[in-house]
Design an enzyme around this catalytic site. Structure first.
Site, PDB file in Angstrom:
ATOM      1  N   TYR A 150       7.530   2.534  53.718  1.00  0.00           N
ATOM      2  CA  TYR A 150       6.676   2.010  52.682  1.00  0.00           C
ATOM      3  C   TYR A 150       6.701   3.361  51.690  1.00  0.00           C
ATOM      4  CZ  TYR A 150       3.930   3.258  56.980  1.00  0.00           C
ATOM      5  OH  TYR A 150       3.981   4.524  58.158  1.00  0.00           O
TER       6      TYR A 150
ATOM      7  N   GLU B 105     -10.332  20.635  70.708  1.00  0.00           N
ATOM      8  CA  GLU B 105      -8.559  19.582  70.767  1.00  0.00           C
ATOM      9  C   GLU B 105      -7.463  21.351  71.118  1.00  0.00           C
ATOM     10  OE1 GLU B 105      -5.451  18.793  69.411  1.00  0.00           O
ATOM     11  OE2 GLU B 105      -6.545  17.456  69.482  1.00  0.00           O
ATOM     12  N   GLN B 106      -6.702  20.379  71.482  1.00  0.00           N
ATOM     13  CA  GLN B 106      -6.075  21.995  72.450  1.00  0.00           C
ATOM     14  C   GLN B 106      -5.528  22.641  71.827  1.00  0.00           C
ATOM     15  OE1 GLN B 106      -3.407  20.584  75.490  1.00  0.00           O
ATOM     16  NE2 GLN B 106      -2.261  19.288  73.821  1.00  0.00           N
TER      17      GLN B 106
ATOM     18  N   ARG C 175      -0.019  10.845  57.743  1.00  0.00           N
ATOM     19  CA  ARG C 175      -1.007  11.301  59.326  1.00  0.00           C
ATOM     20  C   ARG C 175      -2.252  12.291  58.785  1.00  0.00           C
ATOM     21  NH1 ARG C 175      -0.667   8.625  64.281  1.00  0.00           N
ATOM     22  NH2 ARG C 175       1.358   7.119  64.276  1.00  0.00           N
TER      23      ARG C 175
ATOM     24  N   ASP D 246      -5.119   6.294  72.036  1.00  0.00           N
ATOM     25  CA  ASP D 246      -3.863   6.307  73.429  1.00  0.00           C
ATOM     26  C   ASP D 246      -3.912   6.522  75.003  1.00  0.00           C
ATOM     27  OD1 ASP D 246      -2.283   5.122  71.777  1.00  0.00           O
ATOM     28  OD2 ASP D 246      -1.450   7.165  71.069  1.00  0.00           O
TER      29      ASP D 246
END
Length: 397
Positions: free
Chosen positions: A218, A37-38, A111, A298
């Site tokens: 929500y 992971e960068q 998230r 993505d």
């Protein structure tokens, strides 16, 4: 691809939702995984996402149900409302109905909370090596796959590019074409529930449809926060960044004249959480990989948020990828089968999300006809989406 200890070593570029879920699925299938992971830390800014049964099936399979239930919110349904009157123009049940029909729940979750759950599970696996502050800058395939990370070189049997819409792995495979600006700019904000009048926000995913814009809200974090995503057709501003601060007064102007509930939500936003970003996507790709290298999430099918399926598609990818690699005699064949099983479904979701971007923003008679159709549709349109079983796809496909 076999050894005494594992079926093989898989390298993953990208430590977001898709990359971490792929690491967990691959480890459960018997592979060793090295993830790069960068960013300096694993974690994701941003706000809420919706996790439908087609992907919570995978997360529960990974043993994450207790951790998810501790921090998520279980909505009772979804509804669509008219931007000015507030009239409900369509609704469908979630909650117990979805659990009974599909076997798995529908969650609203922050998230950052989902990333934390995934990271903690990965850290607890002896088969997964997590590396932060490590950007994958290139790869080569001669026998084994080798990736460049700073001055270091790491080798594995396969490389998965889960490094987002601006994927370095994708650029090396197919060229660095820029993504397409969709003409929509999204605001996101969080509202502490305690600031709001009791009962203002129902335990639903609510989308307010209006001319050339829409507003979704929500609950998150067991109902203590309200997540707001507000999408407006705009030109002349195309900054694609989760960290770009938004101007409160501009947001107020964008939704001037909307229902008083929307005004109350905007007025009570935590302004430190207010961001905006330009929505980009890409056309569906004919190919995702080459040899022992492929893409996920993505990196190969960036999806607009208008079906709430972007994270779900990456999670599905992860399960199908692990199943295909585990069943294959050779890595290239396994990766090709994974792509073949996933391309049509993800392309349909990309196209459906683009369609919804137009549908939500209709005006005049077209908006009236849309509302009539929404009243008749109920929840039937979601059946094919929610019933998909990514865990069985590699065996059945």
């Amino acid at each position: 691809m076999t050894s005494a200890k594992a079926k093989g070593r898989v390298l993953i570029a990208g430590g977001g939702i898709g990359g971490l879920t792929a690491a967990l699925c691959l480890a459960k299938a018997g592979f060793e995984v090295a993830l790069f992971e960068q960013a300096a830390e694993f974690g994701e800014i941003g706000a809420g996402i919706q996790l439908s049964p087609n992907c919570t099936r995978v997360l529960h399979h990974l043993g994450l149900e207790p951790a998810l239930r501790a921090c998520a919110f279980l909505p009772e349904g979804t509804e669509f409302r008219a931007w000015k009157s507030g009239k409900v123009v369509g609704a469908s049940p979630l909650g117990r109905t979805v659990r009974a029909r599909y076997g798995f729940p529908y969650y609203h979750i922050h998230r950052g909370d989902l990333l934390r759950v995934l990271v903690e599970a990965a850290e607890g696996s002896s088969a997964i090596e997590l590396n932060s502050a490590c950007a994958v800058t290139g790869f080569e395939q001669h026998g084994r796959v080798r990736i460049a990370v700073g001055d270091a070189v790491h080798a594995g049997d396969a490389l998965i590019g889960a490094d987002g819409i601006h994927s370095t792995v994708r650029a090396q495979l197919f060229g660095d074409a820029a993504p397409r600006f969709t003409g929509n700019v999204a605001w996101r904000a969080l509202v502490p529930t305690q600031r709001l009048p009791a009962g203002l926000v129902r335990p639903m995913s609510t989308a307010w449809w209006g001319p050339h814009k829409h507003f979704v809200h929500y609950y998150l974090r067991s109902g203590t926060l309200v997540n707001c995503v507000c999408v407006v057709e705009k030109t002349g501003w195309e900054v694609e960044s989760w960290t770009e601060r938004g101007d409160f007064e501009e947001l107020k102007r964008d939704f001037a004249g909307w229902h008083e509930d929307i005004q109350t939500l905007i007025d009570n936003t935590d302004r430190s959480s207010l961001h905006k970003w330009a929505l980009h996507d890409r056309a569906p790709m004919a190919r995702w990989g080459e040899g022992a290298v492929t893409l996920l999430g993505d990196a190969c099918h960036p999806t607009l948020p208008f079906m709430a399926q972007g994270a779900a598609m990456a999670i599905e990818d992860a399960a199908v990828l692990a199943g295909c690699l585990a069943a294959a005699d050779a890595v290239p064949a396994g990766l090709q089968r994974y792509e073949d099983l996933r391309r049509k479904r993800t392309a349909r979701i990309q196209s459906g999300s683009r369609r919804n971007a137009q549908l939500f923003h209709l005006t005049g008679i077209k908006a009236w006809l849309r509302n009539q159709a929404a009243r008749r549709a109920g929840g039937r349109t979601m059946d094919g989406l929610f019933r998909y079983d990514a865990l069985e796809a590699a065996q059945a496909g």
